[in-house]
Every structure is written in C-alpha cells, then in structure tokens.
Enzyme design. Structure first.
Site, PDB file in Angstrom:
ATOM      1  N   ASP A 281       1.280  -1.307  -0.061  1.00  0.00           N
ATOM      2  CA  ASP A 281       0.320   0.113   0.056  1.00  0.00           C
ATOM      3  C   ASP A 281       0.818   1.522  -0.024  1.00  0.00           C
ATOM      4  OD1 ASP A 281      -1.717   1.386  -0.166  1.00  0.00           O
ATOM      5  OD2 ASP A 281      -3.532   1.124   1.539  1.00  0.00           O
TER       6      ASP A 281
HETATM    7  C1  NOJ Z   1      -3.659   4.370   0.198  1.00  0.00           C
HETATM    8  C2  NOJ Z   1      -5.505   2.882   0.362  1.00  0.00           C
HETATM    9  O1  NOJ Z   1      -5.241   2.897   1.292  1.00  0.00           O
HETATM   10  C3  NOJ Z   1      -5.542   1.874  -1.310  1.00  0.00           C
HETATM   11  O2  NOJ Z   1      -6.420   1.465  -0.580  1.00  0.00           O
HETATM   12  C4  NOJ Z   1      -5.286   3.187  -2.053  1.00  0.00           C
HETATM   13  O3  NOJ Z   1      -5.069   2.136  -3.499  1.00  0.00           O
HETATM   14  C5  NOJ Z   1      -3.411   3.592  -1.933  1.00  0.00           C
HETATM   15  N1  NOJ Z   1      -4.055   4.761  -0.926  1.00  0.00           N
HETATM   16  C6  NOJ Z   1      -3.635   4.074  -3.421  1.00  0.00           C
HETATM   17  O4  NOJ Z   1      -4.086   5.299  -3.718  1.00  0.00           O
END
Ligand code: NOJ
Length: 739
Positions: A281
C-alpha cells in the site's frame, strides 16, 4: 454425448491456457536474462503521477528521467489515453523498453460513477455487481489504465471505520461472493482483452479490523477469526483469478502486513499458489520504520521483499536499497527475480510487450466514457442498492399526481456528494441530484419546492423556519440528509456516527408540521438516527449512489422500481455497541431478550439488538415463507440435503426478495457463531405469485477451522434457518451431520 462435448471443450481450453502460460514463462526468461540488477529493481518500483504536488507527471523531469533510466515498473494516478501514451513513450526510450503498467483507484466507476461498493453490496445482486465492475473496467481500460486497485475485500464490522464504504460489509459469505463477482467483472474475459483491467484484492490482510475503528491502527485477532472471517474473501479473489494483491497498512498481531511473510508467502503464495504480484500500500514499506519494526528504510526493504511484497508503491525503499542488500548478501537475487517475474508476467498477459500503447486510444476513450449504456448500468445498480428501512401506513410509493412536493435538507440539491469518496473522472455534467431526479420524473404537473434547512455539519438552526414554511405548503416532504462525500472513506474514522450536525433536529421540526415525511439518508457508512427511525413513517437508506443518484431515488420513491436492497452491515443503536454484528459467537450467558440483563451478556442501558439488522430491508410488497421441507434430516459426510420452501408474494406489487439461509452448529470443538449466512437467492415474484425455492446443504457449508486450524465439519446437530433478515427468521428445522 451431451456431457462429453463440454468436457472436451473445457480440456482443450485448459490445455491451450497451459500452453499459453508456458509461452509467457519462456518469454519472461528471455527478458530476465537481459536485465541488469538495477533494471530488475526498477520493475518493482512504482511512483504516483498527477496527484503529486509537483503537478502532472509530464512536467516532472525527475520522474521522467527515472522512467527513461529503467527505474520504474509502474505508475499510479496517470490516466487518459493521451497522458498514458506520453508517459509510455518515455518508458520506450529506456534500454530494455519494458512498458509501464498504469494503476488507479477505480473503486466505484471511472467517468460514470456507480454506487459506493457498500451500497452495491446491499443489492445482493452478484450479476449486477459484476456488470458494474465490467463497465468501470471498460471505461478505465479505454483511458489507458491497465489496473484498478479494487476490489477492497476487507470484512468490516465497525462503522466508525470510514472505509466500510469501500467494501461489501460485515459478512464473509456475502463478501466472498461479491469479491469473486467483482474480480470477474474487472477482468472480464481475461487480461489481454482491451476492455479488461487487472483487479487488485486489498488490503491483505485484516485491515478492516483496525482497533477502535481507527484507520491504520493495529489489528489483533485470533487465528480462527482471521481464517474464518477475514481471509475467505481474499481466497475467493484468488479463485476468481485476481491479477494482483495489495498488502495493508496495519500490523497483524504485532507484525506489519507489509513485512508479514506468514500472510504473503506462507498463505498467499505457497498455500494458495498465487502467481500474481503483491503491491505494497502507499508508502507502507517505509512505514515499517514508523511502526518500529525496521530501523530504517534499508531494513524495511529487506523485510518487505523477503515477506513477499513485490512492488513498492511510493515509499522509495526498494529503488535505493535493494541492490546493496543483494550485494551484501542480505537478500538473495532469486527473491528479486521472483518478484520481477510476477510483474513481467502481467505485462505479457496484458499484451503490453506486443504493443505498449494498446490501451491508450483516444477514439475508443471518446466512445466509451459516459456512454448512455454505461449510465443505464449505473442507474440500474443505484436502484438495486437502495434499502427501504421503514414504510409505515404505506406512505411509499408516492402518487405521481401530487400537487406539491417539498425537498428539504442539505443534500436535496447536492450533486457532488452523490459521488461519494473515491470518485475519479466524474464531471459536473453527469451528476443528478435528488431534486433534479424528481424534476426529471414529474415534469411540470407537480410543483417542486425546496429548502436547505441547514448545512450538513451545521450547528445553527437559522434555516429551520424557512424550511418549515416550505414544508407546510407541500403535500409530501422528501428529506435529504446524511454525510458529505468526504465524511466516509480513507482516513475518515469517527467516534460519533450519528447523522451529522443539526440534521436530525431539522427532521424533528419538519415532522412536527404533521405532513407526511419521507427521509432519505445518503451516507458512506451505517449512521445512527434513532429518533428518525422511531418517529418518521418512511425511511430509505440510499448511501451514495453515483452519477444517476437522483433518477434512481425518484424511481424508487414513485414505485417505478420496487426496492429490494438488504443491509450488508448491522446498524447500531449507539456507538457503545460497536462492534455489533449478527454472527457473533455464543456466550455461556446469553440474554433471552432485550430486557434480560441480570448476570447476562447484556448492557444495562441498551438492548443488545441493533437498530437495523444485517440482511434487513423492506419492499413495497410482502412475502410469505412456508412449507419448509428437508430431503433428509441426516446428512452423510459425502452427501447433501435439499432444502425447499415456498416463497409467495402476498402484496400488491411485483417485487424481489432476498431469501437468506443461515446455519448454526449447535455444539462443536470450537464455539460457533449463533448463526452464519451460508446461502441466499434473490427471487423476482409477480404480485400473488409463488415459487418453490431450493438450497443444497453439504459438508462444506458446515465446515469450520477446528482447534488445530484444520478445515472440516464435525458430526452433530445443526439448526437451519431461513428468513428475510438475520433477525427475522421465518422457517427453521434441525438436522444432523452423521459419520
Ligand atoms: C492508499 C489506500 O489504502 C489504497 O487503498 C489505495 O489503493 C492507495 N492509497 C493508492 O491510492
């Protein structure tokens, strides 16, 4: 003969798939052989594009240089046929000319916004959800993007957590079915087709169980809960062929998911034989330093790659550190090769080595985005997502010949809030507010009045007087209350999930006029609104419905669509009940009813029962359940029981019912939930029509993880329950599983 043909066909298909895979593996070998270690590490690096403070990627010389130098495998937040082409052209100037993958958070639609995923889950309509993902995939792929960071398959039992809006709710069975459908929808007939994008099952794992519902907080849970409640939707995503996984920000029992080899290697890659890749993430590799799990980003990179995180999203830990870690013999190059192999595999499957620009086609983009067909799909999904919570005295559906209707409330004319968090490429021209939806439906014959009354989080009641005056002139008042689009979503945890501001006071003031009131609650999570629930005759939970919100609400209000949504999450009476969910484990001192508190597992100040239960939702018609029959009362381990009953539409409207099957294992070597959803069917019945509905029960449906964490069923007594909601069981019978 009938049976041989399909079998031969299936065999041919799987042989040709295997041959295709082999071919790809050979191609990967030949590319890998030519790559330097630095180029390999580059494939594991992902930067963001246009949401960056420095502006569009095309203006960012540093990032462009890294692409040209082969230091990047993927970008997120670069979108549009033109922009993706421009950035891909830079990648084609690199020595190895390996195309980039473009990823984006297409969570509920791209240009046409669909209802938020939690709302869609309320439809219990798997085909519709698959189709919603299909439409989103078509628009996304036509915009040069290859990969969506969806579906989020985290089970969520805590409405304080703002990200409940992104998932399928609290139930593992329903959540697994939806995970499967969404992956299929995004990936269509398979990667390589120009209308398919890679799905990404996230957030692996247990992110939805953040302590106290606070986003990014620690998760501490038993192995049983992990395996039985939180992991199955991920397994379903693997079974559906999800191309990628994303790990999660949280720690799980003290170990960050990003550095968690048990999750990513032992379970995902070894036990489940997963051949896709895992992206971290955003920044989560670097955050292992903040967790106090790694002393610096170098060690974080080592722990993450060893644990099975293949791609580094924006933490910039892999690029500067992995080569030295290999040189110092801390990270075997075989681990890097395995991760690169997984990334290259997807690039081959997407067909990017044949033509890196194949998704970046402006003509296709023009044709696909916001097409009437896509809007129609969004409208239909929005209608299916609405849950009718209350309809006393059949206030609804409204008659179409009313003279004056008043729309009152801060969300009555709102367009942008209909989108919900994670809306991407929407434009103002394609948003339909409730007010506009009613106008579209009613034309000039009905006068539409309007008063805002208050803002969403107002503490002031100065607008009430005007709203009351407007209400007094109307035959019916439709109230639009709830949350603004940035009140549920990532980093939107709340301790107070009552309807914000003075909105419920506004409802009281309008209700006091004595006019018929219908309240529409628009929100990203289950909210608390006890006074409204107890006093207002008609309530619909509309969530955030997307581009066609107003039209969908109007269709339901006037009975052109008969609502059939059922809650995918429990609605508490008070935050103090949280976590509150229907499939809780048995206790030795159960409360017999809501008043039974003496030395019972109960609260002194509130009942245990929720305000609205999982699986609950009304229709304009009524249904009767009768004639439950089981083909046997003893089930052999390798056998099955057919369960049948008659479902009858006993009301005046054609309508759909979601018949739900729950099971309880009455005694077992590990204490079991009081009930668990194990099947459901959404059935359309004409007014007066009856149908025989059947379900099958086999050992699999009765299985769980025993004390040794082994999956299986134990002989003994079971209770079968069939009902219209988890707290409204209509038919039940016992049966036994025998050796
Ligand atoms: C953080 C989020 O937790 C995740 O779900 C997302 O895909 C990413 N950022 C990218 O934007």
């Amino acid at each position: 003969m009938k049976y041989y043909l399909p079998l031969a066909f299936v065999l041919t298909l799987s042989f040709s798939a295997a041959a295709q895979n082999q071919k790809i593996e050979k191609k990967i070998d030949s590319v890998l052989k030519l790559m330097t270690l630095d180029e390999k590490i580059g494939q594991l690096n992902q930067y963001t594009g246009d949401r960056d403070a420095t502006g569009p990627i095309t203006n960012n010389p540093n990032k462009l240089k890294d692409i040209r130098d082969g230091k990047l495998g993927s970008m997120l937040n670069v979108r549009g046929a033109k922009e993706t082409r421009e950035v891909q052209e830079v990648a084609m100037q690199s020595r190895m000319k390996i195309p980039l993958i473009f990823g984006l958070d297409v969570i509920h639609g791209y240009r046409v916004t669909f209802p938020i995923p939690l709302a869609e889950a309320a439809s219990w309509d798997l085909a519709a959800m698959e189709n919603a993902a299909r439409v989103a995939a078509r628009e996304t792929a036509a915009s040069g993007v290859h990969w969506t960071f969806a579906p989020m398959v985290d089970i969520a039992r805590d409405p304080r957590w703002g990200r409940v809006m992104e998932g399928a709710g609290e139930d593992t069975y329903l959540g697994s079915k939806i995970a499967f459908a969404r992956v299929k929808g995004f990936q269509g007939k398979g990667l390589g087709n120009l209308d398919a994008v890679m799905a990404c099952a996230k957030h692996f794992a247990a992110y939805g169980a953040a302590i106290a519902g606070r986003d990014y907080a620690a998760v501490d849970m038993s192995d049983h809960t992990l395996w039985e409640v939180y992991l199955p939707p991920f397994k379903a995503a693997v079974d559906a062929g999800a191309a990628t996984f994303m790990n999660s920000f949280n720690t799980l029992n003290g170990i960050p998911a990003t550095g968690n080899a048990y999750l990513q290697r032992d379970i995902l890659k070894d036990k489940w034989k997963y051949t896709g890749f895992v992206v971290s993430d955003w920044g989560s590799i670097g955050e292992m330093v903040d967790h106090g799990f790694a002393k610096n980003k170098t060690q974080a990179a080592e722990l993450a790659i060893k644990a099975g995180s293949d791609m580094d999203m924006e933490s910039r830990s892999y690029l500067p550190n992995l080569a030295k870690l290999v040189a110092d013999k801390k990270v075997p190059v075989a681990l890097i090769d395995d991760a690169v192999r997984r990334v290259l595999r997807k690039k081959f499957e997407l067909g990017l080595f044949d033509d890196p620009y194949r998704f970046s086609n402006e003509a296709r983009q023009e044709k696909e985005l916001n097409s009437p067909e896509n809007r129609k799909a969004s409208l239909s999904m929005a209608e299916k997502s609405i849950v009718l919570l209350k309809n006393n005295n059949q206030v609804l559906p409204l008659a179409k010949n009313l003279k004056k209707i008043a729309v009152i409330g801060p969300l009555g004319k709102s367009e942008k809030d209909m989108q919900g968090f994670w809306s991407i490429a929407w434009e103002k021209d394609n948003l339909v507010s409730l007010y506009q939806g009613l106008k579209n439906k009613l034309g000039d014959k009905t006068e539409l009045l309007y008063a805002k009354g208050c803002e969403i989080s107002d503490s002031s009641k100065t607008g009430f007087a005007e709203a009351v005056e407007v209400a007094k002139q109307a035959d019916v008042i439709v109230m639009a209350v709830g949350e603004a689009l940035d009140m549920s979503g990532e980093a939107k945890s709340k301790t107070n999930i009552h309807i914000p501001g003075v909105q419920e006071d506004l409802i009281k003031a309008i209700q006091a006029t004595g006019k018929p009131v219908v309240v529409l609650v628009m929100a990203g999570r289950p909210l608390i609104f006890n006074w409204t629930a107890d006093n207002v005759p008609a309530i619909m939970y509309t969530w955030w419905l997307g581009s066609e919100a107003g039209n969908a609400m109007a269709n339901v209000l006037f009975g052109d669509y008969n609502p059939a949504g059922k809650l995918p999450m429990t609605f508490p009476r008070d935050e103090g009940q949280i976590p509150v969910y229907y499939n809780y484990l048995s206790t030795g001192r159960p409360a017999k009813n809501d008043k039974d508190t003496r030395y019972r597992s109960a609260y002194l100040d509130l009942p245990n029962s929720p305000k609205f239960a999982f699986g609950y939702g009304l229709s304009y018609t009524t249904f009767e359940y009768a004639d439950l029959a089981l083909s046997a009362t003893e089930l052999k381990m390798d056998g099955k029981i057919e369960v049948s009953f008659t479902l009858k539409n006993t009301g005046k409207y054609d309508g759909e019912e979601v018949a739900q099957l729950y099971l309880q294992d009455k005694f077992a070597s590990v204490v079991r939930p009081v009930k668990e959803l194990k099947d459901f069917q959404k059935v359309m019945l004409k007014a007066g029509e009856s149908k025989k509905i059947t379900f099958l029960i086999n050992k699999e449906k009765l299985s769980f993880y025993n004390q040794q964490l082994k999956w299986g069923a134990e002989a003994g007594d079971f209770k079968l329950m069939i009902g219209t909601a988890s707290n409204n069981i209509k038919l039940e019978k016992d049966f036994a599983l025998v050796e």
